[in-house]
Design an enzyme around this catalytic site. Sequence first.
Site, PDB file in Angstrom:
ATOM      1  N   TYR A  84     -11.008  -2.523  -6.796  1.00  0.00           N
ATOM      2  CA  TYR A  84     -10.690  -1.397  -5.732  1.00  0.00           C
ATOM      3  C   TYR A  84     -10.353  -1.063  -5.643  1.00  0.00           C
ATOM      4  O   TYR A  84      -9.098  -1.065  -5.783  1.00  0.00           O
ATOM      5  CB  TYR A  84     -11.410  -2.190  -3.866  1.00  0.00           C
ATOM      6  CG  TYR A  84     -13.006  -2.357  -3.852  1.00  0.00           C
ATOM      7  CD1 TYR A  84     -13.771  -1.930  -4.527  1.00  0.00           C
ATOM      8  CD2 TYR A  84     -13.341  -3.732  -2.746  1.00  0.00           C
ATOM      9  CE1 TYR A  84     -15.424  -2.527  -3.958  1.00  0.00           C
ATOM     10  CE2 TYR A  84     -13.917  -3.283  -2.565  1.00  0.00           C
ATOM     11  CZ  TYR A  84     -15.784  -3.112  -2.729  1.00  0.00           C
ATOM     12  OH  TYR A  84     -17.199  -3.163  -2.424  1.00  0.00           O
ATOM     13  N   LEU A 124     -22.900   1.554   8.338  1.00  0.00           N
ATOM     14  CA  LEU A 124     -23.242   2.929   8.307  1.00  0.00           C
ATOM     15  C   LEU A 124     -23.447   4.821   7.626  1.00  0.00           C
ATOM     16  O   LEU A 124     -23.490   5.244   7.870  1.00  0.00           O
ATOM     17  CB  LEU A 124     -21.863   3.713   9.014  1.00  0.00           C
ATOM     18  CG  LEU A 124     -20.919   3.002  10.426  1.00  0.00           C
ATOM     19  CD1 LEU A 124     -19.525   3.541  11.105  1.00  0.00           C
ATOM     20  CD2 LEU A 124     -21.534   3.199  11.635  1.00  0.00           C
ATOM     21  N   GLY A 160     -20.663   6.856   6.470  1.00  0.00           N
ATOM     22  CA  GLY A 160     -20.332   7.420   7.414  1.00  0.00           C
ATOM     23  C   GLY A 160     -20.751   8.672   7.724  1.00  0.00           C
ATOM     24  O   GLY A 160     -21.112   9.043   9.332  1.00  0.00           O
ATOM     25  N   SER A 203     -23.480  17.373   9.929  1.00  0.00           N
ATOM     26  CA  SER A 203     -24.523  17.731  10.567  1.00  0.00           C
ATOM     27  C   SER A 203     -25.568  19.315   9.577  1.00  0.00           C
ATOM     28  O   SER A 203     -25.849  18.833   8.148  1.00  0.00           O
ATOM     29  CB  SER A 203     -24.109  19.625  11.266  1.00  0.00           C
ATOM     30  OG  SER A 203     -23.131  20.301  10.641  1.00  0.00           O
TER      31      SER A 203
END
Length: 355
Positions: A62, A216, A219, A226
């Site tokens: 990472y 999530l 994100g 949208s």
Amino acid sequence: MSLTLDTYRLLGRSGLRVSPLALGAATFGTEWGWGAEQAEARKLFDLYVERGGNFIDTASTYTHGSSERLLGEFTRDNRESLVLATKYSTLRRPGDPNSGGTHRKSLFASVESSLRQLNTDYIDLLYLHMWDATTPVEEILRGMDDLVRQGKVLYVAISNAPAWQVSRMQAVADLRGWSPLVALQIEYSLIERAGERDLIPMAREMGLGVAPWSPLAGGVLTGKYSRDDLLAAKGVASGDGTRKSVTIAKGALTERNLAIVEVVKEVATELGRTAAQVGLAWTLQNPNVTAPTIGARTPAQLEDNLGALEVDFTASQLARLDEVSAIELGFPHDMLASDVARTLIHGGLKVETRR
């Protein structure tokens, strides 16, 4: 639900206590083009720990090692009270075929590197990060068991692997008396529910705690994207160094997913919560999930994520979220759940099953 970070849960078939939300440290460092600088990462770490959080997730590669190095610095004063999880198998040195993969040489070298970077004598939880389909499972399991016997690793786990391989590994470990796998990391969210077909039921049966990553969906479930982003997606380069480009490259922006987000927003408005809190809370209410991993980049984002612990859904709200995100389980699951199959198996009898 009303949980707190210090409402600890047992991890799989172990006695290890972990917080119900793990702090993902893939955002510690900016080498990937996004993430938190050292001072900001320290704020994230301190906020999580001060709230009672003890489960921190990283990996050997990472942010090119910065994630582990920063954690090594941050945990100097409270190492014993934390559960540090790291991973091996992703390529550590470009051009060196043995610096990646699941084999014994990669395993031992990666663990030694992680111990140095984390500034610790032992790793609480070691995941096999990515299944490479080349190494015999006996080699992997024996290597993991050797590290446990040496005291360099306390518990072993697996991530991103086929369910049949994981169950096979667990059976081999049990039969050989080697260290069992205690946790399974998979991508799991309202947008990615494929784990419900085989991975999550397998984990329940075989004694692995499920620790979802990307709860999530990169994100998307925060509601920040949208249909304009969907239309513009073709013009965004996957390597332009932004989190958005990674999300687009993974194919997470679709009409289906945006429709799911609309329902998430509706439920969030009804509850007086944010979309991110609703998305996270949905994974938390699944009894088969131990601890989703959250990957905030700012203290404000982390504060918002932690609010998911306080979300209580109505039955109707859960039903709406489940319905809009539902997937087909496929064969044989859908067939076995059908009325025809039930009649063939049980006839007209009523058979109650309990877990």
